[in-house]
Design a protein around this motif. Structure first.
Motif, short mmCIF file in Angstrom:
data_model
loop_
_atom_site.label_atom_id
_atom_site.label_comp_id
_atom_site.label_asym_id
_atom_site.label_seq_id
_atom_site.Cartn_x
_atom_site.Cartn_y
_atom_site.Cartn_z
N SER A 175 0.84 -1.21 0.00
CA SER A 175 0.00 0.00 0.00
C SER A 175 0.87 1.24 0.00
N GLY A 176 0.23 2.36 -0.29
CA GLY A 176 0.92 3.65 -0.25
C GLY A 176 1.36 3.97 1.18
N THR A 177 0.51 3.63 2.12
CA THR A 177 0.82 3.83 3.53
C THR A 177 2.13 3.13 3.89
N TYR A 237 -1.90 14.19 2.63
CA TYR A 237 -2.35 12.87 3.08
C TYR A 237 -1.26 11.87 2.69
N HIS A 238 -0.74 11.17 3.71
CA HIS A 238 0.31 10.20 3.44
C HIS A 238 -0.04 8.81 3.95
N GLY A 239 -1.24 8.63 4.52
CA GLY A 239 -1.64 7.31 5.00
C GLY A 239 -2.18 7.39 6.42
N THR A 267 -5.66 14.21 -2.12
CA THR A 267 -6.90 14.10 -1.33
C THR A 267 -7.38 15.46 -0.83
N MET A 312 -0.64 9.07 -5.45
CA MET A 312 -1.77 9.48 -6.30
C MET A 312 -1.31 10.05 -7.65
#
Ligand code: PLP
Length: 438
Positions: free
Chosen positions: A108-110, A137-139, A213, A244
């Motif tokens: 995942s991006g997180t 937003y980074h997770g 986001t 993103m």
């Protein structure tokens, strides 16, 4: 059955980022091209879900590649080499900024950002502070949540962010310094130099090259090159979060390419598999890779470098090339941008339209003072904003749009055609009247 199914899902699984009792999910059982079917109704996906279904639904080539991998080798510990891992690397080396030569694969991006924080802190030790922006937003896990701006997201984790220092965003529509571009002389980025020098112990700066986001905030053209210069001069790492913005979303493989910037670390996910399987990638420079040569890389997951996840990467890159998608995004992106700007002329509730490629936001305002229709405060206190209502009206009308408290994110699958853009725009045009009348 449908009702039972939704009831089971609603009662026994969490609706994330939702007030549980007001979460009323629709049942989606089918999707094709740029459309999915919710409760049997055909819906145009005008946001690629969460800006991730970049190749749309049902791409046969990507599915075949995943199926073949499942048949061949469904799992092996990340300690082993596999053909699929080698193929993924080879294709990544073709599209990544050329200085990024080593990859950590997660799901995942997180997780990609979690790894980036650890790598940056290890590499720059004893420096440990990471700068990130208020609007970001980074997770949602602890490390990536700490990076994520807006303290309201930390509600259950008040002590989440030691070692993270926040910097302002290049949000010209609502400039944090109340200045106007270009007379501002890029105060927002020059301030980062001041913060680094005065904080001390800064290991790195992480930014979304285009804030996603939080409202698709495209910085002035000087912003990222200046940030690169400042980070170099101060000997701190530049980490770009392209979860993103990567994978053709802006008409380039990665958004850093728009400004010719090479970061020290780049994180990505979503479009890397076009969301056919979960994937996260942390890409690091040769210098960082070399640093780890004689050190243990004390990090990893069971599902790291999962063969099935990796099998999507070369297939996706092939599909992008076969369909000449970067050029398609540029062409469709400028068409979409024009059509959105036309909407701004017609609707008084539209305060700003901004974006690049197939990555746009419409920001709504109540009045000439740019009063938003809602804020994150409303969201966290469980209030439905007028833009939430607009998004719901659009969904009822057959158009899905991902929204913030006062904006819509328009980011359709990269394969979208002109007539499909027109379909979405017509419905937006009709439904936005609701906000004009507020
Ligand atoms: N970074 C950015 C810029 C994002 O937009 C997101 C998700 O939207 C994340 C990180 C987190 O990625 P994921 O949801 O895959 O964990």
């Amino acid at each position: 059955m449908d009702e039972d199914l939704v009831k089971l899902v609603k009662e026994h699984t969490f609706g994330t980022w939702k007030v549980q009792k007001t979460w009323n999910p629709l049942n989606v059982d089918k999707a094709e091209g740029v459309y999915f079917y919710a409760n049997g109704k055909k819906i145009l996906d005008f946001s690629s879900q969460l800006v991730n279904v970049n190749l749309g639904y049902g791409n046969k080539e990507v599915i075949k590649s995943i199926e073949d991998q499942l048949e061949n080798l469904q799992y092996i510990s990340p300690a082993f080499a596999t053909e699929v891992r080698a193929r993924a690397v080879k294709s990544l080396l073709e599209v990544m900024p050329s200085n990024l030569t080593k990859f950590f694969f997660s799901t995942s991006g997180t997780e990609a950002n979690e790894a980036a924080i650890k790598i940056a802190r290890f590499y720059k030790s004893p420096s440990y502070k990471i700068l990130s922006r208020y609007r970001s937003y980074h997770g949602s896990t602890l490390g990536s949540l700490a990076l994520t701006g807006d303290y309201r997201r930390w509600y259950a984790e008040p002590n989440v962010a030691p070692g993270v220092v926040k910097i302002p965003e290049p949000y010209c529509y609502r400039c944090p310094f109340k200045l106007k571009y270009p007379e501002c002389n890029l105060a927002c980025v020059n301030y980062v130099d001041y913060v680094i020098k005065n904080e001390g112990n800064v290991a790195g700066v992480i930014v979304e090259p285009i804030t996603g986001t939080n409202g698709v905030i495209v910085p002035p053209k000087e912003y990222l090159p200046t940030l690169r210069k400042i980070t170099r001069e101060n000997d701190v790492l530049l980490i770009t979060d392209e979860v993103m913005t990567g994978w053709g979303r802006v008409g380039e493989w990665f958004a850093v390419n728009l400004w010719g910037v090479q970061p020290d670390i780049l994180t990505t996910a979503k479009g890397a598999s076009a969301s056919y399987v979960p994937i996260g990638i942390t890409a690091v420079s040769k210098e960082i890779a070399d640093f780890f040569e004689d050190k243990m890389f004390a990090h990893g997951h069971t599902f790291e470098a999962h063969p099935v996840s990796l099998s999507a990467i070369p297939a996706v890159i092939e599909e992008y090339k076969r369909m000449n998608l970067l050029a398609h995004v540029k062409a469709m992106g400028s068409y979409l941008g024009e059509r959105l700007k036309e909407l701004k002329e017609r609707h008084k509730s539209i305060g700003d339209v901004r974006g690049v490629g197939l990555f746009w936001a419409i920001e709504f305002v109540k009045d000439e003072k740019q009063t938003p229709f809602g804020t994150y405060e409303d969201k966290y206190e469980g209030r439905v904003t007028e833009v939430d209502i607009l998004a719901k009206k659009l969904l009822d009308e057959g158009v899905y749009v991902f929204n913030g408290p006062s904006w819509l994110v328009i980011s359709p699958p990269l394969i979208i055609k002109k007539e499909e853009i027109d379909e979405g725009i017509e419905k937006l045009d009709e439904k936005i009247k609701y906000l004009d009348e507020k």
